[in-house]
Design an enzyme around this catalytic site. Structure first.
Site, PDB file in Angstrom:
ATOM      1  N   HIS A 146      17.312 -12.203  31.527  1.00  0.00           N
ATOM      2  CA  HIS A 146      18.341 -11.234  31.926  1.00  0.00           C
ATOM      3  C   HIS A 146      17.736 -10.006  32.608  1.00  0.00           C
ATOM      4  O   HIS A 146      18.431  -9.289  33.337  1.00  0.00           O
ATOM      5  CB  HIS A 146      19.155 -10.804  30.703  1.00  0.00           C
ATOM      6  N   ALA A 147      16.456  -9.751  32.395  1.00  0.00           N
ATOM      7  CA  ALA A 147      15.804  -8.632  33.081  1.00  0.00           C
ATOM      8  C   ALA A 147      15.715  -8.874  34.586  1.00  0.00           C
ATOM      9  O   ALA A 147      15.485  -7.931  35.356  1.00  0.00           O
ATOM     10  CB  ALA A 147      14.402  -8.403  32.517  1.00  0.00           C
TER      11      ALA A 147
END
Length: 469
Positions: A146-147
């Site tokens: 998700h980063a």
């Protein structure tokens, strides 16, 4: 060099064996009529041979040891990316039914990404149960940290991977699709007075942002100290639920799909928004599922819902969203009464966000997610009340039929991530005229997760029947 933003850093900090911070999706396709038996094999070959790696698929953590305190990315040359690791071709024992596919996807999603490599994987899966007309089917499972990407960024790239033209045989794997190039007008040089005015304006904007955030925080504190049964949801004022304990390393994934026309029909008949209907069917499904487990709280569950703050042309930002909380009214029996109440709570939450200055919108979620991050870091997650009970996300897409090298996209399901304290995420992607809903739950806390998916579909039936839609 790319540098992780604030949200990106939070996802890297929270990454652990029990809470891996990757998100994913899986999509199913029908092989085009007249295609040979080698269609899926040829597709896999064409994808594997594509050696273009666009941002952020060529990003790797510069130093894994620093990912929680001072993360930074390095950009890898194509020759340093091992495509045989990142792209995998698998097959289910034929005919692979929905249960077999769900078990396989659950297993894949339970495995963390390798932090020493670029943080993504793509799996092409054949051997699925044939379509009603006997056509071969296959699936693609994709996961990414998700980063590196949020839901809106992922759906924009997927819409570039597929085509509305069924005759197109172009193969563009996701890892070859980067942000679109936008022309940048040359900025004129500023005078000293212009620069001074800009600094003053920035300072004033910062004061407004700080003031707005302070007022919002004060409002949250007052509501937490004086909870009431109104339509307003307050972070951390949540009922005790089986959804909100400690979680393990294994996941369950379940799915459900609805034609967009059904959701749209209910929204128009009830005079509400599409997202209100989605929240209502999730609430109806949760009410029945938890009641069946003997775990339905007397008070309403609270949903945490991401709200995109990405500007129209922005497909460069890795994460561009805020978060609001709203009531699901799982304590309300009547489906129409529940839908109307959800509309009121959702409207209040989003109106609050709209009233904040631009700078405060981006930071508002930190008012309650900041303490929640700290809870997880110090081991209190799942032992104290979370800011909300369940994550629910709706990413809009296309109503038009989509094709991958001529294979029709049947459905697309998002798969989320979990935290200690929040053991369930429900998310939907809308594509090819269908709402594809993915349910991601902790394997031990939430047994028989497919039942929740089924009950959500039955909640839609109930709304249609009540409205005569």
């Amino acid at each position: 060099m790319p540098r992780p933003g604030l949200a990106d850093r939070i996802f890297l900090t929270l990454d652990s064996a029990e809470t891996p911070q990757h998100v994913g999706s899986f999509s199913t396709y029908t092989v085009p009529t007249g295609a040979g038996e080698s269609f899926v094999h040829d597709l896999a070959t064409a994808m594997r041979e594509n050696g273009t790696y666009a941002a952020p698929f060529n990003y790797r953590l510069r130093d894994v040891r620093l990912k929680s305190v001072a993360p930074d990315w390095e950009v890898l040359a194509a020759s340093r990316i091992d495509i045989d690791y990142h792209f995998r071709h698998s097959a289910l024992p034929r005919p692979g039914g929905e249960r077999q596919l769900g078990v396989f996807i659950s297993r894949l999603h339970s495995t963390p990404l390798d932090p020493a490599r670029p943080l993504w994987e793509t799996h092409l899966i054949e051997g699925l149960e044939p379509a009603a007309d006997g056509s071969e089917r296959f699936a693609i499972y994709f996961k990414i940290h998700h980063a590196l990407m949020d839901g809106m960024g992922a759906i924009r790239r997927l819409h570039q991977m597929v085509s509305t033209d069924p005759s197109s045989r172009v193969v563009r794997p996701l890892w070859s699709i980067g942000p679109a190039a936008h022309a940048r007008a040359e900025r004129p040089r500023q005078s000293i007075l212009d620069r001074a005015a800009a600094v003053a304006q920035g300072t004033l904007s910062g004061v407004r942002t700080a003031t707005a955030l302070g007022l919002a925080a004060g409002s949250n504190v007052v509501e937490a100290l004086n909870p009431n049964p109104s339509d307003v949801a307050t972070p951390f004022v949540t009922p005790t639920s089986v959804i909100n304990g400690r979680i393990g390393r294994q996941r369950r994934v379940a799915t459900q799909s609805y034609p967009f026309d059904r959701i749209d029909g209910v929204a128009k008949a009830a005079g509400v928004k599409i997202n209100d209907v989605f929240l209502a069917i999730c609430a109806g499904g949760l009410r029945r599922y938890l009641d069946e487990l003997g775990e339905l709280p007397e008070a309403s569950l609270i949903a945490g819902t991401p709200v995109s703050i990405r500007v129209a042309a922005d497909d460069v930002s890795t994460n561009a969203f805020s978060l609001v909380v709203m009531k699901l009214f799982t304590d309300v029996t009547d489906p129409l009464e529940r839908l109307a109440a959800i509309k009121r709570s959702s409207t209040i939450a989003k109106d609050r966000l709209k009233r904040l200055p631009a700078g405060a919108v981006e930071l508002s979620a930190a008012l309650f997610m900041g303490p929640f991050v700290v809870e997880n870091l110090v081991g209190l997650g799942g032992r104290v009340p979370p800011p909300y009970n369940v994550s629910i996300s709706n990413v809009p897409g296309s109503t038009k039929p989509q094709y991958l090298a001529g294979a029709q996209l049947e459905s697309l399901y998002p798969i989320g991530m979990l935290y200690h304290g929040i053991a369930l995420m429900i998310a939907t992607f809308m594509t090819s005229g269908h709402f594809g809903v993915g349910f991601t739950g902790d394997r031990d806390a939430l047994p028989h997760l497919q039942r929740l998916a089924v009950y959500t579909g039955e909640a839609l039936d109930e709304l249609e029947a009540a409205l005569g839609a």
